[in-house]
Design a protein around this motif. Structure first.
Motif, PDB file in Angstrom:
ATOM      1  N   THR A  58       0.848  -1.195   0.000  1.00 11.75           N
ATOM      2  CA  THR A  58       0.000   0.000   0.000  1.00 11.75           C
ATOM      3  C   THR A  58       0.876   1.234   0.000  1.00 11.75           C
ATOM      4  O   THR A  58       2.029   1.192   0.455  1.00 11.75           O
ATOM      5  CB  THR A  58      -0.931   0.047   1.232  1.00 11.75           C
ATOM      6  N   ASN A  59       0.327   2.315  -0.511  1.00  8.75           N
ATOM      7  CA  ASN A  59       1.063   3.574  -0.521  1.00  8.75           C
ATOM      8  C   ASN A  59       1.113   4.136   0.894  1.00  8.75           C
ATOM      9  O   ASN A  59       0.117   4.090   1.618  1.00  8.75           O
ATOM     10  CB  ASN A  59       0.411   4.570  -1.472  1.00  8.75           C
ATOM     11  N   PRO A  60       2.269   4.686   1.282  1.00  2.86           N
ATOM     12  CA  PRO A  60       2.421   5.219   2.631  1.00  2.86           C
ATOM     13  C   PRO A  60       1.697   6.548   2.801  1.00  2.86           C
ATOM     14  O   PRO A  60       1.329   7.207   1.824  1.00  2.86           O
ATOM     15  CB  PRO A  60       3.935   5.404   2.759  1.00  2.86           C
ATOM     16  N   SER A  61       1.534   6.925   4.047  1.00  6.65           N
ATOM     17  CA  SER A  61       0.907   8.199   4.390  1.00  6.65           C
ATOM     18  C   SER A  61       1.888   9.347   4.184  1.00  6.65           C
ATOM     19  O   SER A  61       3.106   9.135   4.153  1.00  6.65           O
ATOM     20  CB  SER A  61       0.477   8.175   5.858  1.00  6.65           C
ATOM     21  N   PRO A  62       1.386  10.571   4.081  1.00  7.05           N
ATOM     22  CA  PRO A  62       2.282  11.734   4.007  1.00  7.05           C
ATOM     23  C   PRO A  62       3.192  11.838   5.237  1.00  7.05           C
ATOM     24  O   PRO A  62       4.343  12.249   5.127  1.00  7.05           O
ATOM     25  CB  PRO A  62       1.325  12.929   3.930  1.00  7.05           C
ATOM     26  N   GLN A  63       2.675  11.425   6.408  1.00  3.79           N
ATOM     27  CA  GLN A  63       3.486  11.465   7.627  1.00  3.79           C
ATOM     28  C   GLN A  63       4.652  10.493   7.533  1.00  3.79           C
ATOM     29  O   GLN A  63       5.758  10.785   7.990  1.00  3.79           O
ATOM     30  CB  GLN A  63       2.625  11.157   8.858  1.00  3.79           C
ATOM     31  N   CYS A  64       4.410   9.325   6.949  1.00  9.19           N
ATOM     32  CA  CYS A  64       5.482   8.351   6.759  1.00  9.19           C
ATOM     33  C   CYS A  64       6.547   8.955   5.843  1.00  9.19           C
ATOM     34  O   CYS A  64       7.740   8.890   6.143  1.00  9.19           O
ATOM     35  CB  CYS A  64       4.929   7.053   6.186  1.00  9.19           C
ATOM     36  N   CYS A  65       6.116   9.522   4.721  1.00 10.23           N
ATOM     37  CA  CYS A  65       7.082  10.110   3.784  1.00 10.23           C
ATOM     38  C   CYS A  65       7.898  11.220   4.443  1.00 10.23           C
ATOM     39  O   CYS A  65       9.118  11.291   4.253  1.00 10.23           O
ATOM     40  CB  CYS A  65       6.365  10.640   2.546  1.00 10.23           C
ATOM     41  N   SER A  66       7.238  12.062   5.213  1.00  6.77           N
ATOM     42  CA  SER A  66       7.961  13.152   5.897  1.00  6.77           C
ATOM     43  C   SER A  66       9.028  12.602   6.830  1.00  6.77           C
ATOM     44  O   SER A  66      10.161  13.092   6.851  1.00  6.77           O
ATOM     45  CB  SER A  66       6.986  14.030   6.690  1.00  6.77           C
ATOM     46  N   ALA A  67       8.678  11.594   7.609  1.00 10.13           N
ATOM     47  CA  ALA A  67       9.641  10.992   8.537  1.00 10.13           C
ATOM     48  C   ALA A  67      10.759  10.298   7.770  1.00 10.13           C
ATOM     49  O   ALA A  67      11.936  10.417   8.118  1.00 10.13           O
ATOM     50  CB  ALA A  67       8.935  10.015   9.472  1.00 10.13           C
ATOM     51  N   LEU A  68      10.408   9.580   6.704  1.00  4.02           N
ATOM     52  CA  LEU A  68      11.392   8.837   5.925  1.00  4.02           C
ATOM     53  C   LEU A  68      12.432   9.761   5.286  1.00  4.02           C
ATOM     54  O   LEU A  68      13.610   9.424   5.201  1.00  4.02           O
ATOM     55  CB  LEU A  68      10.676   8.015   4.855  1.00  4.02           C
ATOM     56  N   ARG A  69      12.004  10.950   4.876  1.00  8.76           N
ATOM     57  CA  ARG A  69      12.924  11.904   4.237  1.00  8.76           C
ATOM     58  C   ARG A  69      13.994  12.425   5.191  1.00  8.76           C
ATOM     59  O   ARG A  69      14.957  13.040   4.748  1.00  8.76           O
ATOM     60  CB  ARG A  69      12.140  13.052   3.625  1.00  8.76           C
ATOM     61  N   THR A  70      13.843  12.184   6.493  1.00 11.13           N
ATOM     62  CA  THR A  70      14.846  12.643   7.462  1.00 11.13           C
ATOM     63  C   THR A  70      16.007  11.662   7.586  1.00 11.13           C
ATOM     64  O   THR A  70      17.028  11.995   8.180  1.00 11.13           O
ATOM     65  CB  THR A  70      14.241  12.843   8.870  1.00 11.13           C
ATOM     66  N   LEU A  71      15.842  10.435   7.050  1.00 12.30           N
ATOM     67  CA  LEU A  71      16.838   9.383   7.268  1.00 12.30           C
ATOM     68  C   LEU A  71      18.022   9.469   6.322  1.00 12.30           C
ATOM     69  O   LEU A  71      17.892   9.882   5.173  1.00 12.30           O
ATOM     70  CB  LEU A  71      16.202   8.003   7.090  1.00 12.30           C
ATOM     71  N   ASP A  72      19.149   9.009   6.812  1.00 12.69           N
ATOM     72  CA  ASP A  72      20.338   8.803   5.989  1.00 12.69           C
ATOM     73  C   ASP A  72      20.236   7.367   5.483  1.00 12.69           C
ATOM     74  O   ASP A  72      20.749   6.432   6.101  1.00 12.69           O
ATOM     75  CB  ASP A  72      21.601   9.015   6.833  1.00 12.69           C
ATOM     76  N   ILE A  73      19.528   7.191   4.374  1.00 19.85           N
ATOM     77  CA  ILE A  73      19.228   5.857   3.850  1.00 19.85           C
ATOM     78  C   ILE A  73      20.492   5.051   3.543  1.00 19.85           C
ATOM     79  O   ILE A  73      20.583   3.885   3.946  1.00 19.85           O
ATOM     80  CB  ILE A  73      18.311   5.944   2.608  1.00 19.85           C
ATOM     81  N   PRO A  74      21.493   5.617   2.847  1.00 21.27           N
ATOM     82  CA  PRO A  74      22.696   4.811   2.582  1.00 21.27           C
ATOM     83  C   PRO A  74      23.365   4.307   3.860  1.00 21.27           C
ATOM     84  O   PRO A  74      23.828   3.166   3.919  1.00 21.27           O
ATOM     85  CB  PRO A  74      23.604   5.762   1.803  1.00 21.27           C
ATOM     86  N   VAL A  96       7.801   1.999  -0.665  1.00 21.09           N
ATOM     87  CA  VAL A  96       7.559   3.177   0.164  1.00 21.09           C
ATOM     88  C   VAL A  96       8.557   4.285  -0.190  1.00 21.09           C
ATOM     89  O   VAL A  96       8.167   5.433  -0.379  1.00 21.09           O
ATOM     90  CB  VAL A  96       7.612   2.818   1.668  1.00 21.09           C
ATOM     91  N   ALA A  97       9.821   3.932  -0.289  1.00 25.99           N
ATOM     92  CA  ALA A  97      10.838   4.937  -0.636  1.00 25.99           C
ATOM     93  C   ALA A  97      10.524   5.564  -1.993  1.00 25.99           C
ATOM     94  O   ALA A  97      10.565   6.792  -2.139  1.00 25.99           O
ATOM     95  CB  ALA A  97      12.223   4.299  -0.647  1.00 25.99           C
ATOM     96  N   SER A  98      10.190   4.746  -2.973  1.00 29.43           N
ATOM     97  CA  SER A  98       9.873   5.251  -4.308  1.00 29.43           C
ATOM     98  C   SER A  98       8.654   6.161  -4.274  1.00 29.43           C
ATOM     99  O   SER A  98       8.662   7.248  -4.855  1.00 29.43           O
ATOM    100  CB  SER A  98       9.633   4.075  -5.252  1.00 29.43           C
ATOM    101  N   PHE A  99       7.602   5.737  -3.585  1.00 31.63           N
ATOM    102  CA  PHE A  99       6.389   6.549  -3.483  1.00 31.63           C
ATOM    103  C   PHE A  99       6.680   7.896  -2.827  1.00 31.63           C
ATOM    104  O   PHE A  99       6.097   8.911  -3.201  1.00 31.63           O
ATOM    105  CB  PHE A  99       5.312   5.802  -2.686  1.00 31.63           C
ATOM    106  N   CYS A 100       7.591   7.894  -1.876  1.00 32.50           N
ATOM    107  CA  CYS A 100       7.955   9.119  -1.151  1.00 32.50           C
ATOM    108  C   CYS A 100       9.004   9.947  -1.900  1.00 32.50           C
ATOM    109  O   CYS A 100       9.563  10.893  -1.344  1.00 32.50           O
ATOM    110  CB  CYS A 100       8.463   8.766   0.243  1.00 32.50           C
ATOM    111  N   VAL A 115      17.980  -3.271  -4.565  1.00 30.44           N
ATOM    112  CA  VAL A 115      16.842  -2.634  -5.212  1.00 30.44           C
ATOM    113  C   VAL A 115      16.659  -3.269  -6.587  1.00 30.44           C
ATOM    114  O   VAL A 115      17.606  -3.352  -7.367  1.00 30.44           O
ATOM    115  CB  VAL A 115      17.070  -1.112  -5.358  1.00 30.44           C
ATOM    116  N   PRO A 116      15.442  -3.746  -6.872  1.00 25.36           N
ATOM    117  CA  PRO A 116      15.218  -4.374  -8.175  1.00 25.36           C
ATOM    118  C   PRO A 116      15.206  -3.339  -9.297  1.00 25.36           C
ATOM    119  O   PRO A 116      14.951  -2.159  -9.049  1.00 25.36           O
ATOM    120  CB  PRO A 116      13.834  -5.024  -8.013  1.00 25.36           C
ATOM    121  N   PRO A 117      15.451  -3.795 -10.527  1.00 24.84           N
ATOM    122  CA  PRO A 117      15.386  -2.858 -11.652  1.00 24.84           C
ATOM    123  C   PRO A 117      13.959  -2.350 -11.840  1.00 24.84           C
ATOM    124  O   PRO A 117      12.997  -3.035 -11.463  1.00 24.84           O
ATOM    125  CB  PRO A 117      15.817  -3.688 -12.861  1.00 24.84           C
ATOM    126  N   ALA A 118      13.837  -1.169 -12.410  1.00 29.23           N
ATOM    127  CA  ALA A 118      12.514  -0.584 -12.653  1.00 29.23           C
ATOM    128  C   ALA A 118      11.764  -1.439 -13.671  1.00 29.23           C
ATOM    129  O   ALA A 118      12.361  -2.027 -14.558  1.00 29.23           O
ATOM    130  CB  ALA A 118      12.656   0.847 -13.161  1.00 29.23           C
TER     131      ALA A 118
END
Length: 120
Positions: A58-74, A96-100, A115-118
């Motif tokens: 399922t697509n994440p919420s805007p709150q999830c995306c906002s929180a996720l954007r704070t992370l140092d993913i690498p 989730v990362a792609s949707f955000c 990460v799988p190919p597009a």
């Protein structure tokens, strides 16, 4: 206080184990000796339900995306233990990362998962 309240929201769900593992990941130093940055508590509270093994993608919420954007993913991806993939669906994580609008190039490794190919 906020951390305890947030943790109590998910203690009764399978995400409680995710909370423990991701919190541990957040405190592990990156290769440069610094901690991985970001709002891990916010990500756990807001995003855990979107990446659990059970249930549909399922697509994440805007709150999830906002929180996720704070992370140092690498940084975090370089510290993912194999045990995390027993609880978290890594395909859902990348959805989730792609949707955000967090771009992770195909082949990016997050633990043992890449990460799988597009889709063509």
């Amino acid at each position: 206080m906020a951390a305890a309240a947030a943790a109590s929201k998910i203690d009764s769900s399978p995400a409680a184990a995710v909370l423990l593992m991701i919190t541990a990941l957040a405190t592990i130093g990156c290769a440069n000796g610094q901690e991985c940055a970001g709002d891990m508590q916010g990500v756990i509270v807001e995003c855990a339900r979107f990446v659990q093994k059970t249930g549909p993608v399922t697509n994440p919420s805007p709150q999830c995306c906002s929180a996720l954007r704070t992370l140092d993913i690498p940084c975090l991806c370089s510290r993912v233990p194999p045990e995390l993939t027993a609880i978290v669906d890594m395909n859902k994580v990348f959805h989730v990362a792609s949707f955000c609008a967090i771009h992770l190039p195909a082949g990016t490794k997050c633990g043992a998962f890449a990460v799988p190919p597009a889709a063509a």
